[in-house]
Write an enzyme that holds these catalytic residues in place. Structure first.
Site, PDB file in Angstrom:
ATOM      1  N   ARG A 239       0.844  -1.189   0.000  1.00 22.51           N
ATOM      2  CA  ARG A 239       0.000   0.000   0.000  1.00 22.51           C
ATOM      3  C   ARG A 239       0.890   1.254   0.000  1.00 22.51           C
ATOM      4  O   ARG A 239       1.874   1.329   0.730  1.00 22.51           O
ATOM      5  CB  ARG A 239      -0.887   0.048   1.250  1.00 22.51           C
ATOM      6  CG  ARG A 239      -2.101  -0.867   1.173  1.00 22.51           C
ATOM      7  CD  ARG A 239      -3.101  -0.408   0.101  1.00 22.51           C
ATOM      8  NE  ARG A 239      -4.248  -1.278  -0.033  1.00 22.51           N
ATOM      9  CZ  ARG A 239      -4.343  -2.303  -0.887  1.00 22.51           C
ATOM     10  NH1 ARG A 239      -3.345  -2.612  -1.687  1.00 22.51           N
ATOM     11  NH2 ARG A 239      -5.451  -3.015  -0.951  1.00 22.51           N
ATOM     12  N   GLU A 268      -4.087   7.216  -5.600  1.00 28.48           N
ATOM     13  CA  GLU A 268      -4.192   6.524  -6.895  1.00 28.48           C
ATOM     14  C   GLU A 268      -5.509   6.898  -7.550  1.00 28.48           C
ATOM     15  O   GLU A 268      -6.512   7.036  -6.844  1.00 28.48           O
ATOM     16  CB  GLU A 268      -4.129   5.005  -6.694  1.00 28.48           C
ATOM     17  CG  GLU A 268      -2.798   4.563  -6.094  1.00 28.48           C
ATOM     18  CD  GLU A 268      -2.732   3.051  -5.848  1.00 28.48           C
ATOM     19  OE1 GLU A 268      -3.598   2.314  -6.342  1.00 28.48           O
ATOM     20  OE2 GLU A 268      -1.800   2.631  -5.151  1.00 28.48           O
ATOM     21  N   HIS A 287      -0.378  -0.092  -9.874  1.00 27.84           N
ATOM     22  CA  HIS A 287      -1.142  -1.037  -9.048  1.00 27.84           C
ATOM     23  C   HIS A 287      -1.574  -2.254  -9.876  1.00 27.84           C
ATOM     24  O   HIS A 287      -2.767  -2.557  -9.976  1.00 27.84           O
ATOM     25  CB  HIS A 287      -2.344  -0.346  -8.404  1.00 27.84           C
ATOM     26  CG  HIS A 287      -2.787  -1.021  -7.138  1.00 27.84           C
ATOM     27  ND1 HIS A 287      -3.243  -0.334  -6.050  1.00 27.84           N
ATOM     28  CD2 HIS A 287      -2.851  -2.336  -6.780  1.00 27.84           C
ATOM     29  CE1 HIS A 287      -3.554  -1.183  -5.082  1.00 27.84           C
ATOM     30  NE2 HIS A 287      -3.317  -2.409  -5.509  1.00 27.84           N
TER      31      HIS A 287
HETATM   32  N1  LIG Z   1      -0.354  -4.303  -5.284  1.00 24.10           N
HETATM   33  C1  LIG Z   1      -1.309  -5.202  -5.327  1.00 24.10           C
HETATM   34  O1  LIG Z   1      -1.916  -5.417  -6.361  1.00 24.10           O
HETATM   35  C2  LIG Z   1      -1.629  -6.003  -4.090  1.00 24.10           C
HETATM   36  C3  LIG Z   1      -2.242  -7.253  -4.261  1.00 24.10           C
HETATM   37  C4  LIG Z   1      -2.505  -8.019  -3.135  1.00 24.10           C
HETATM   38  C5  LIG Z   1      -2.212  -7.542  -1.882  1.00 24.10           C
HETATM   39  N2  LIG Z   1      -1.652  -6.313  -1.739  1.00 24.10           N
HETATM   40  C6  LIG Z   1      -1.323  -5.808  -0.399  1.00 24.10           C
HETATM   41  O2  LIG Z   1      -0.421  -6.717   0.203  1.00 24.10           O
HETATM   42  C7  LIG Z   1      -0.775  -6.897   1.560  1.00 24.10           C
HETATM   43  C8  LIG Z   1      -0.339  -8.282   2.004  1.00 24.10           C
HETATM   44  O3  LIG Z   1      -1.121  -9.276   1.352  1.00 24.10           O
HETATM   45  P1  LIG Z   1      -1.126 -10.787   1.881  1.00 24.10           P
HETATM   46  O4  LIG Z   1      -2.022 -11.548   0.979  1.00 24.10           O
HETATM   47  O5  LIG Z   1       0.266 -11.265   2.083  1.00 24.10           O
HETATM   48  O6  LIG Z   1      -1.829 -10.563   3.290  1.00 24.10           O
HETATM   49  P2  LIG Z   1      -1.693 -11.418   4.611  1.00 24.10           P
HETATM   50  O7  LIG Z   1      -2.797 -10.993   5.490  1.00 24.10           O
HETATM   51  O8  LIG Z   1      -1.556 -12.866   4.270  1.00 24.10           O
HETATM   52  O9  LIG Z   1      -0.291 -10.945   5.217  1.00 24.10           O
HETATM   53  C9  LIG Z   1      -0.087  -9.718   5.871  1.00 24.10           C
HETATM   54  C10 LIG Z   1       0.885  -9.971   7.004  1.00 24.10           C
HETATM   55  O10 LIG Z   1       1.204  -8.712   7.625  1.00 24.10           O
HETATM   56  C11 LIG Z   1       1.357  -8.964   8.998  1.00 24.10           C
HETATM   57  N3  LIG Z   1       1.309  -7.725   9.769  1.00 24.10           N
HETATM   58  C12 LIG Z   1       0.254  -7.171  10.436  1.00 24.10           C
HETATM   59  N4  LIG Z   1       0.641  -6.042  11.074  1.00 24.10           N
HETATM   60  C13 LIG Z   1       1.965  -5.879  10.770  1.00 24.10           C
HETATM   61  C14 LIG Z   1       2.927  -4.915  11.129  1.00 24.10           C
HETATM   62  N5  LIG Z   1       2.622  -3.889  11.936  1.00 24.10           N
HETATM   63  N6  LIG Z   1       4.188  -5.048  10.649  1.00 24.10           N
HETATM   64  C15 LIG Z   1       4.521  -6.095   9.857  1.00 24.10           C
HETATM   65  N7  LIG Z   1       3.641  -7.050   9.495  1.00 24.10           N
HETATM   66  C16 LIG Z   1       2.391  -6.950   9.945  1.00 24.10           C
HETATM   67  C17 LIG Z   1       0.247  -9.939   9.331  1.00 24.10           C
HETATM   68  O11 LIG Z   1       0.515 -10.628  10.543  1.00 24.10           O
HETATM   69  C18 LIG Z   1       0.302 -10.878   8.120  1.00 24.10           C
HETATM   70  O12 LIG Z   1       1.133 -11.992   8.338  1.00 24.10           O
HETATM   71  C19 LIG Z   1      -2.302  -6.676   1.595  1.00 24.10           C
HETATM   72  O13 LIG Z   1      -2.726  -6.218   2.852  1.00 24.10           O
HETATM   73  C20 LIG Z   1      -2.526  -5.668   0.504  1.00 24.10           C
HETATM   74  O14 LIG Z   1      -2.540  -4.377   1.069  1.00 24.10           O
HETATM   75  C21 LIG Z   1      -1.356  -5.548  -2.809  1.00 24.10           C
END
Ligand SMILES: NC(=O)c1ccc[n+]([C@@H]2O[C@H](COP(=O)([O-])OP(=O)(O)OC[C@H]3O[C@@H](n4cnc5c(N)ncnc54)[C@H](O)[C@@H]3O)[C@@H](O)[C@H]2O)c1
Length: 323
Positions: A239, A268, A287
């Protein structure tokens, strides 16, 4: 039933996900997101109400949810096409007993591939090299190997884990910070646990894979950048709000960072002029990390099934806000 569909990658990619909606027989109102709150209000005014929203990163605010609850038909469900819920007021939806559905586990490989690609692009100066050659110039810069380097993974969730698996095969050392650290996975795949500041000091590359929340918004700023190694690489496919864009721009200009690659921005689509536009060692994609034919179809089918199944009373859907 009437659904508002706003995600463009769902609409623009052919595949099975379209059939799921078509077979439902629902009326589908299409718009091209990400939409502002005002644009959503305009659509609501025009169409009177929706049973469900099948949305991307539109501003689903408390005010908009309230207006949808007063609509005809009245809102019953919000189905996010994706995993990041920061553009939805989930708390308000929960208070009003509106389920927020989402699609975890469908795009982790695709996003991890993008992050690795971006890391290599910065390490080997792809952007200025490609631009120069297209302009008929043969300027050669000296790159950096990934082998033997330390990757710092912030957020060892689904995507973070896919990064770790891939970095193992590059001969990199993986360290990670996650408040809910998966010890079993880490042990099996040679990932070493670190606190956030230790990670920032030790990593040659830092890649962000956590959602945007109170703890993470602005986490990469002047102070955290100062902890990082000189010449480190920063990647953000999660993000835009996780970083302070001005501070990252400064770190790239000064050479503190070798470079920054992001797939996301604080605002965005991009609002121009943007501070990143003229900095060669910053590359930004619009994105699209999860936007591959394979991933869009998995994500589209899951999101479409979520909303249709919920509205049909079938319990095969994934709900983020349990109540
Ligand atoms: N650019 C894109 O197109 C795109 C696509 C998918 C996801 N994303 C982003 O990627 C992120 C991660 O996706 P995911 O599927 O791995 O999610 P996920 O929920 O599997 O993993 C997120 C991880 O972050 C951890 N977390 C929570 N608070 C934290 C902190 N303060 N510091 C560090 N880690 C922390 C959680 O414990 C979890 O393990 C999503 O939240 C989304 O915002 C972006």
């Amino acid at each position: 039933m009437k659904i508002l569909l706003t995600t463009t990658s769902f609409q623009d990619t052919p595949g099975e996900h379209h059939n799921v909606l078509e077979d439902s027989g629902y009326e589908v109102v299409k718009a091209r997101g990400p939409l502002t709150e005002q644009q959503l209000f305009d659509l609501l005014k025009e169409h009177k109400g929706f049973d469900g929203l099948l949305n991307g990163d539109d501003a689903i605010t408390a005010k908009f949810i309230d207006a949808c609850l007063a609509g005809e038909p009245k809102l019953k469900v919000i189905a996010k096409y994706g995993i990041g819920l920061d553009s939805i007021d989930v708390e308000h939806a929960t208070k009003n007993k509106i389920p927020v559905l989402f699609t975890p586990g469908v795009n982790d490989v695709t996003v991890a591939e993008q992050a690795i690609g971006m890391m290599i692009a910065i390490a080997k100066d792809f952007y200025p090299h490609m631009r120069d050659v297209k302009n008929g110039q043969w300027n050669r810069r000296t790159g950096m190997e990934l082998f033997g380097k330390t990757i710092g993974i912030v957020g060892l969730g689904r995507i973070g884990k896919q990064i770790a698996l891939r970095c193992n095969s590059f001969g990199m050392k993986a360290i990670a910070y996650d408040p809910y650290f998966d010890e079993k996975f880490a042990k099996e795949h040679n990932v070493v646990r670190r606190e956030i500041n230790e990670l920032l000091k030790e990593a040659d590359m830092v890649t962000l894979h956590t959602g945007a929340n109170e703890q993470t918004i602005g986490m990469i700023n002047k102070n955290s950048l100062a902890l990082m190694k000189d010449g480190a690489i920063l990647i953000d496919t999660a993000r835009g709000t996780l970083i302070v864009e001005e501070d990252v721009a400064e770190a790239c200009k000064s050479g503190k960072l070798r470079g920054y690659a992001g797939d996301v921005l604080v605002h965005e689509p991009i609002q121009t002029p943007h501070i990143f536009q003229d900095i060669d060692n910053i590359i930004i994609t619009p994105h699209i990390s999860s936007r591959t034919n394979e991933s869009v179809q998995r994500q589209g089918v899951r999101a479409a099934k979520n909303i249709v199944n919920f509205l049909e009373g079938n319990d095969d859907y994934i709900q983020a806000n349990k109540f």
